[in-house]
Enzyme design. Structure first.
Site, PDB file in Angstrom:
ATOM      1  N   VAL A  30       0.931  -1.263   0.167  1.00  0.00           N
ATOM      2  CA  VAL A  30      -0.144  -0.302  -0.057  1.00  0.00           C
ATOM      3  C   VAL A  30       1.302   1.276  -0.180  1.00  0.00           C
ATOM      4  O   VAL A  30       2.076   1.291   0.104  1.00  0.00           O
ATOM      5  CB  VAL A  30      -1.074   0.078   1.226  1.00  0.00           C
ATOM      6  CG1 VAL A  30      -2.126  -1.289   0.909  1.00  0.00           C
ATOM      7  CG2 VAL A  30      -0.253  -0.192   2.722  1.00  0.00           C
ATOM      8  N   SER A  31       0.445   2.014  -0.045  1.00  0.00           N
ATOM      9  CA  SER A  31       1.480   3.759  -0.870  1.00  0.00           C
ATOM     10  C   SER A  31       1.509   4.203   0.837  1.00  0.00           C
ATOM     11  O   SER A  31       2.174   5.524   0.752  1.00  0.00           O
ATOM     12  CB  SER A  31       0.695   4.723  -1.851  1.00  0.00           C
ATOM     13  OG  SER A  31       0.662   3.517  -3.025  1.00  0.00           O
ATOM     14  N   THR A  32       0.468   4.498   1.272  1.00  0.00           N
ATOM     15  CA  THR A  32       0.387   5.736   2.549  1.00  0.00           C
ATOM     16  C   THR A  32       0.513   4.151   3.184  1.00  0.00           C
ATOM     17  O   THR A  32      -0.759   3.585   3.657  1.00  0.00           O
ATOM     18  CB  THR A  32      -0.558   6.513   2.457  1.00  0.00           C
ATOM     19  OG1 THR A  32      -2.023   5.919   2.118  1.00  0.00           O
ATOM     20  CG2 THR A  32      -0.011   7.299   0.893  1.00  0.00           C
TER      21      THR A  32
END
Length: 139
Positions: free
Chosen positions: A10-12
């Protein structure tokens, strides 16, 4: 029974990989794979060095699994070049790659052919970018 590794990203930090995990565990069960490890990164995909991915590749070199399952191509890498580097390394190690969203599996001839086509397109694009005079590319 093939041993598989799951890779989730996941990016964040406020995003959660549970949806990816649910889908990948289901895919592993459907294919009768034994899940030997789940690797997770909570970091942008543009970063080539990611702890989870780095550990996955280190374990791949040690022969700890036969297949890598990812939720989507863009989970493994954001750039075509990095994506192909990872696939190339897995291929040289004899490890299959399977993507849930794209339904691509390098364990079969069609999946291997699609990866070759993607690689050829990327190589062609790089070659045509390199042949553009600098005065045109940087006016």
């Amino acid at each position: 029974m093939k041993r598989c590794a799951l890779y989730l990203r996941v990016s964040t930090l406020d995003q959660h990989p549970e949806t990816q995990l649910y889908d990948l565990r289901g895919l592993a069960a459907q294919r009768s794979f034994e899940i030997v490890h789940e690797y997770t990164d909570k970091i942008s995909g543009v970063k080539a060095k990611r702890p989870g991915l780095d550990q996955l590749l280190a374990d791949a070199r040690r022969g700890k699994f036969d297949v890598v399952l990812v939720w989507a191509f863009d989970r493994i890498a954001r750039s075509t070049r990095h994506f192909l580097e990872v696939l190339d390394e897995l291929n040289h190690l004899g490890i299959e790659f399977s993507s849930f969203r794209e339904n691509i599996d390098t364990g079969g001839p069609l999946g291997r052919a699609i990866v070759v086509i993607i690689g050829a397109i990327a190589e062609s694009r790089c070659a045509s970018c390199a042949s553009v005079p600098e005065s045109v590319s940087n006016p």
